[in-house]
Design a protein around this motif. Structure first.
Motif, PDB file in Angstrom:
ATOM      1  N   PHE A  53       0.831  -1.197   0.000  1.00  0.00           N
ATOM      2  CA  PHE A  53       0.000   0.000   0.000  1.00  0.00           C
ATOM      3  C   PHE A  53       0.870   1.253   0.000  1.00  0.00           C
ATOM      4  CE2 PHE A  53      -3.234  -3.000   1.273  1.00  0.00           C
ATOM      5  CZ  PHE A  53      -4.375  -2.497   0.671  1.00  0.00           C
ATOM      6  N   GLU A  54       2.003   1.181   0.701  1.00  0.00           N
ATOM      7  CA  GLU A  54       2.906   2.327   0.776  1.00  0.00           C
ATOM      8  C   GLU A  54       3.461   2.702  -0.601  1.00  0.00           C
ATOM      9  OE1 GLU A  54       3.388  -0.466   2.742  1.00  0.00           O
ATOM     10  OE2 GLU A  54       2.455   0.358   4.524  1.00  0.00           O
ATOM     11  N   ASP A  55       3.569   1.711  -1.487  1.00  0.00           N
ATOM     12  CA  ASP A  55       4.097   1.953  -2.830  1.00  0.00           C
ATOM     13  C   ASP A  55       2.995   2.138  -3.867  1.00  0.00           C
ATOM     14  OD1 ASP A  55       6.703   1.773  -1.879  1.00  0.00           O
ATOM     15  OD2 ASP A  55       6.820  -0.389  -2.255  1.00  0.00           O
ATOM     16  N   GLY A  56       1.741   2.273  -3.413  1.00  0.00           N
ATOM     17  CA  GLY A  56       0.635   2.508  -4.330  1.00  0.00           C
ATOM     18  C   GLY A  56      -0.069   1.250  -4.808  1.00  0.00           C
ATOM     19  N   GLY A  57       0.298   0.093  -4.248  1.00  0.00           N
ATOM     20  CA  GLY A  57      -0.365  -1.153  -4.621  1.00  0.00           C
ATOM     21  C   GLY A  57      -1.516  -1.456  -3.683  1.00  0.00           C
ATOM     22  N   PHE A  58      -2.090  -2.643  -3.845  1.00  0.00           N
ATOM     23  CA  PHE A  58      -3.196  -3.088  -3.005  1.00  0.00           C
ATOM     24  C   PHE A  58      -2.846  -4.351  -2.237  1.00  0.00           C
ATOM     25  CE2 PHE A  58      -5.273  -0.550  -6.230  1.00  0.00           C
ATOM     26  CZ  PHE A  58      -6.180   0.193  -5.500  1.00  0.00           C
ATOM     27  N   GLY A  59      -1.564  -4.732  -2.228  1.00  0.00           N
ATOM     28  CA  GLY A  59      -1.179  -5.973  -1.577  1.00  0.00           C
ATOM     29  C   GLY A  59      -1.643  -7.154  -2.408  1.00  0.00           C
ATOM     30  N   TRP A  60      -2.112  -8.207  -1.749  1.00  0.00           N
ATOM     31  CA  TRP A  60      -2.616  -9.399  -2.436  1.00  0.00           C
ATOM     32  C   TRP A  60      -4.055  -9.157  -2.859  1.00  0.00           C
ATOM     33  CZ3 TRP A  60       0.608 -13.128  -3.881  1.00  0.00           C
ATOM     34  CH2 TRP A  60       1.829 -13.242  -3.206  1.00  0.00           C
ATOM     35  N   VAL A  61      -4.369  -9.467  -4.117  1.00  0.00           N
ATOM     36  CA  VAL A  61      -5.717  -9.271  -4.636  1.00  0.00           C
ATOM     37  C   VAL A  61      -6.226 -10.529  -5.332  1.00  0.00           C
ATOM     38  CG1 VAL A  61      -5.376  -6.785  -4.942  1.00  0.00           C
ATOM     39  CG2 VAL A  61      -4.976  -8.336  -6.879  1.00  0.00           C
ATOM     40  N   LEU A  62      -7.537 -10.574  -5.503  1.00  0.00           N
ATOM     41  CA  LEU A  62      -8.200 -11.605  -6.291  1.00  0.00           C
ATOM     42  C   LEU A  62      -8.513 -10.962  -7.637  1.00  0.00           C
ATOM     43  CD1 LEU A  62     -10.789 -12.690  -3.573  1.00  0.00           C
ATOM     44  CD2 LEU A  62      -8.679 -13.888  -4.175  1.00  0.00           C
ATOM     45  N   GLN A  63      -7.819 -11.389  -8.677  1.00  0.00           N
ATOM     46  CA  GLN A  63      -8.037 -10.807  -9.999  1.00  0.00           C
ATOM     47  C   GLN A  63      -9.035 -11.678 -10.764  1.00  0.00           C
ATOM     48  OE1 GLN A  63      -4.517 -10.368 -12.382  1.00  0.00           O
ATOM     49  NE2 GLN A  63      -5.606  -9.258 -13.964  1.00  0.00           N
ATOM     50  N   MET A  64     -10.223 -11.119 -11.026  1.00  0.00           N
ATOM     51  CA  MET A  64     -11.273 -11.860 -11.718  1.00  0.00           C
ATOM     52  C   MET A  64     -11.083 -11.799 -13.241  1.00  0.00           C
ATOM     53  SD  MET A  64     -12.063 -11.754  -8.672  1.00  0.00           S
ATOM     54  CE  MET A  64     -13.169 -11.888  -7.319  1.00  0.00           C
ATOM     55  N   THR A  65     -10.785 -10.609 -13.755  1.00  0.00           N
ATOM     56  CA  THR A  65     -10.510 -10.395 -15.177  1.00  0.00           C
ATOM     57  C   THR A  65      -9.341  -9.431 -15.269  1.00  0.00           C
ATOM     58  OG1 THR A  65     -11.922  -8.448 -15.454  1.00  0.00           O
ATOM     59  CG2 THR A  65     -12.991 -10.606 -15.711  1.00  0.00           C
ATOM     60  N   ASP A  66      -8.983  -9.038 -16.480  1.00  0.00           N
ATOM     61  CA  ASP A  66      -7.868  -8.104 -16.640  1.00  0.00           C
ATOM     62  C   ASP A  66      -8.105  -6.780 -15.930  1.00  0.00           C
ATOM     63  OD1 ASP A  66      -6.408  -9.900 -18.124  1.00  0.00           O
ATOM     64  OD2 ASP A  66      -7.008  -9.071 -20.067  1.00  0.00           O
ATOM     65  N   GLN A  67      -9.371  -6.370 -15.792  1.00  0.00           N
ATOM     66  CA  GLN A  67      -9.657  -5.069 -15.194  1.00  0.00           C
ATOM     67  C   GLN A  67     -10.519  -5.128 -13.935  1.00  0.00           C
ATOM     68  OE1 GLN A  67     -11.077  -2.273 -18.072  1.00  0.00           O
ATOM     69  NE2 GLN A  67      -9.352  -2.583 -19.426  1.00  0.00           N
TER      70      GLN A  67
END
Length: 124
Positions: A53-67
């Motif tokens: 999060f500090e670097d602008g990410g969301f940590g671990w995510v569940l990616q359902m599709t490309d977007q």
């Protein structure tokens, strides 16, 4: 090279922010903090690490599709594997993800998760 890939992936993730549908808290019934209502979603997803999060990410995510992706609050360590395909049952929480998204984004709570193949059923 890693920086370029992370930048591209972050742009894809951020463009997906507006795709999230907020579910009001009143529509989710909970028991001991776990979503138990019929509003639970079921989906095949791929586990991705988007950066801290500090670097602008969301940590671990569940990616359902490309977007389309969801940010879980309770992903078990055994499932924190980049590129792992899973079958997941989850519900929306009332906890908002703090991001620079156009629309509010809510954390999801995993009710059930199994390793899976994108083209098959969940595996035990």
């Amino acid at each position: 090279m890693k920086t370029i890939i992370l930048l591209i992936f972050s742009l894809v993730i951020l463009s997906g922010c507006s795709k999230n549908v907020a579910v009001p808290e009143a529509e989710n019934e909970t028991k001991n903090g776990q979503v138990t209502s019929a509003k639970d979603a079921k989906a095949f997803a791929t586990i991705r690490y988007t950066g801290s999060f500090e670097d602008g990410g969301f940590g671990w995510v569940l990616q359902m599709t490309d977007q389309v992706f969801e940010v879980p609050i309770n992903l078990e360590k055994d499932f924190m594997v980049e590129g792992m395909d899973v079958y997941v049952v989850y519900g929306y929480t009332d906890k908002e993800v703090h991001c620079k998204c156009r629309e509010p984004r809510w954390y999801v709570e995993i009710v059930d998760i199994q390793k899976a193949s994108r083209y098959g059923e969940g595996n035990e």
